[in-house]
Design a protein around this motif. Structure first.
Motif, short mmCIF file in Angstrom:
data_model
loop_
_atom_site.label_atom_id
_atom_site.label_comp_id
_atom_site.label_asym_id
_atom_site.label_seq_id
_atom_site.Cartn_x
_atom_site.Cartn_y
_atom_site.Cartn_z
N LEU A 79 10.55 18.68 -39.85
CA LEU A 79 9.73 18.06 -38.76
C LEU A 79 8.25 18.89 -38.50
CD1 LEU A 79 9.27 16.15 -36.34
CD2 LEU A 79 10.89 17.70 -35.08
N ARG A 80 8.45 20.23 -38.72
CA ARG A 80 7.31 20.97 -38.56
C ARG A 80 6.17 20.97 -39.33
NH1 ARG A 80 4.64 25.62 -39.75
NH2 ARG A 80 4.35 27.33 -38.07
N ARG A 81 6.64 20.68 -40.88
CA ARG A 81 5.78 20.51 -41.87
C ARG A 81 5.06 19.06 -41.29
NH1 ARG A 81 9.80 22.18 -45.22
NH2 ARG A 81 10.71 20.34 -45.71
N TYR A 82 5.68 18.13 -41.08
CA TYR A 82 4.83 16.67 -40.84
C TYR A 82 4.09 17.03 -39.50
CZ TYR A 82 4.49 12.15 -38.61
OH TYR A 82 4.07 11.06 -38.00
N LEU A 83 4.61 17.81 -38.36
CA LEU A 83 3.77 17.72 -37.31
C LEU A 83 2.56 18.75 -37.33
CD1 LEU A 83 6.33 18.22 -34.43
CD2 LEU A 83 5.06 16.03 -34.96
N ARG A 84 2.67 19.78 -38.36
CA ARG A 84 1.62 20.37 -38.57
C ARG A 84 0.65 19.95 -39.56
NH1 ARG A 84 2.61 25.66 -36.00
NH2 ARG A 84 4.20 25.32 -34.29
N ARG A 125 1.26 10.46 -25.58
CA ARG A 125 1.66 12.01 -25.76
C ARG A 125 2.33 12.81 -24.69
NH1 ARG A 125 -4.16 14.68 -25.56
NH2 ARG A 125 -5.16 12.69 -24.94
N GLN A 126 2.13 12.22 -23.38
CA GLN A 126 3.18 12.65 -22.50
C GLN A 126 4.71 12.18 -22.95
OE1 GLN A 126 1.40 10.93 -19.35
NE2 GLN A 126 0.48 13.09 -18.53
N LYS A 186 10.29 13.34 -25.25
CA LYS A 186 11.19 12.92 -26.28
C LYS A 186 11.47 13.90 -27.24
CE LYS A 186 12.21 9.31 -29.45
NZ LYS A 186 12.20 10.23 -30.81
N LEU A 187 10.62 14.66 -27.67
CA LEU A 187 10.55 16.02 -28.54
C LEU A 187 11.26 17.04 -27.82
CD1 LEU A 187 7.31 16.09 -30.50
CD2 LEU A 187 9.58 15.31 -31.35
N ARG A 188 10.95 17.15 -26.82
CA ARG A 188 11.78 18.40 -25.92
C ARG A 188 13.18 18.05 -25.68
NH1 ARG A 188 9.77 19.82 -19.70
NH2 ARG A 188 11.19 21.54 -19.35
N GLN A 195 16.17 20.01 -27.21
CA GLN A 195 17.21 20.98 -26.48
C GLN A 195 18.63 20.67 -27.11
OE1 GLN A 195 15.81 19.77 -22.70
NE2 GLN A 195 14.62 21.54 -22.35
N THR A 196 18.66 19.34 -27.44
CA THR A 196 20.11 18.69 -27.71
C THR A 196 20.55 19.16 -29.09
OG1 THR A 196 19.93 16.62 -26.65
CG2 THR A 196 21.67 16.53 -28.19
N GLN A 197 19.54 19.18 -30.01
CA GLN A 197 19.87 19.56 -31.52
C GLN A 197 20.32 20.97 -31.39
OE1 GLN A 197 16.82 18.20 -33.93
NE2 GLN A 197 17.11 16.10 -33.59
N THR A 198 19.48 21.84 -30.49
CA THR A 198 19.72 23.39 -30.58
C THR A 198 21.14 23.69 -30.06
OG1 THR A 198 17.38 23.95 -30.11
CG2 THR A 198 18.72 25.46 -29.72
#
Length: 240
Positions: free
Chosen positions: A127-132, A148-149, A154-156, A160-163
């Motif tokens: 996901l990081r490679r995609y977003l950056r 964007r909001q 959604k990402l936040r 939190q759930t995945q962590t």
């Protein structure tokens, strides 16, 4: 004196953290030659054009510190990677590449946010490679504000759930990656945040003694790495 902090996750919902940060700016940071903020400064950032009054107040506080003579360096984290040059110009700070090598305490020190060291978290790294990706960044910055909001929420939530579901080893640094990156940059000291596990780790890099200093997150208390004539001291401090 130089100060390094990270993972404040500033947000209106945590006025205690905001007060502690402003106290730091009015106190120790005024005496510092430089202040380094190594990512996740804000809990979320959806664009310089979407600054809330709260975020603007933080920007103005940084500018006041910068005007007093303290150099401020800001590095992207995984929560606020959309911070851009407009914010930095307004705040009087310099956007620092991740990773960067700077001289601290008479030696080259590698500074990172720390998320790229967690290579076992394959889903996040993808996901990081995609977003950056530069194209993704351009698209994100040009989406309508409402989208964007919605995307940020959604990402936040997913993060939190995945962590919570992931094995603790997966969301920590990959042990083999640390000496590899340090050797690549020719350093014996690495300072990073992200993992929320403040500590000083001793290790070997190319057969030589080395150290990895992990900055703490600001939640129940604050953390700062102070570099002065006494060396490097990582210490917590209570919120008032």
């Amino acid at each position: 004196m130089i100060l390094l902090i990270s993972d404040l996750h500033l947000q209106e919902e945590r006025p205690d953290i905001t007060r502690a940060f402003l106290d730091l700016l009015d106190g120790r940071a005024r005496q510092a030659q430089a202040l380094y903020i190594l990512g996740d400064f804000f809990e979320a950032w959806i664009g310089d054009d979407a600054m809330t009054p709260f975020q603007l107040s933080i920007c103005q506080a940084l500018r006041t510190l910068a005007n007093s003579g303290t150099a401020i360096y800001l590095m992207h984290g995984n929560r606020d990677f959309l911070i851009g040059q407009a914010f930095c110009r307004a705040a009087g700070c310099t956007l620092l590449a991740d990773p960067s090598v700077v001289e601290l305490d008479g030696e080259p020190v590698l500074l990172m946010h720390g998320d790229t060291l967690c290579t076992r978290d394959v889903g996040y790294m993808k996901l990081r490679r995609y977003l950056r990706n530069p194209l993704s960044l351009w698209l994100l910055r040009h989406l309508p504000l409402t989208l964007r909001q919605k995307l940020a929420r959604k990402l936040r939530s997913e993060s939190q759930t995945q962590t919570r579901m992931k094995n603790t080893e997966i969301v920590d640094v990959t042990p083999e990656e640390v000496p590899r990156v340090m050797a690549e940059h020719g350093v014996r000291t690495l300072v990073h945040g992200h993992t929320h596990r403040p500590a000083l780790h001793k290790l070997l890099v190319d057969g030589q003694p080395a150290r990895r200093i992990v900055l703490g997150d600001w939640d129940r208390r604050g953390w700062a790495l102070q570099v002065d004539d006494q060396g490097m001291q990582l210490a917590p401090f209570e919120f008032t």
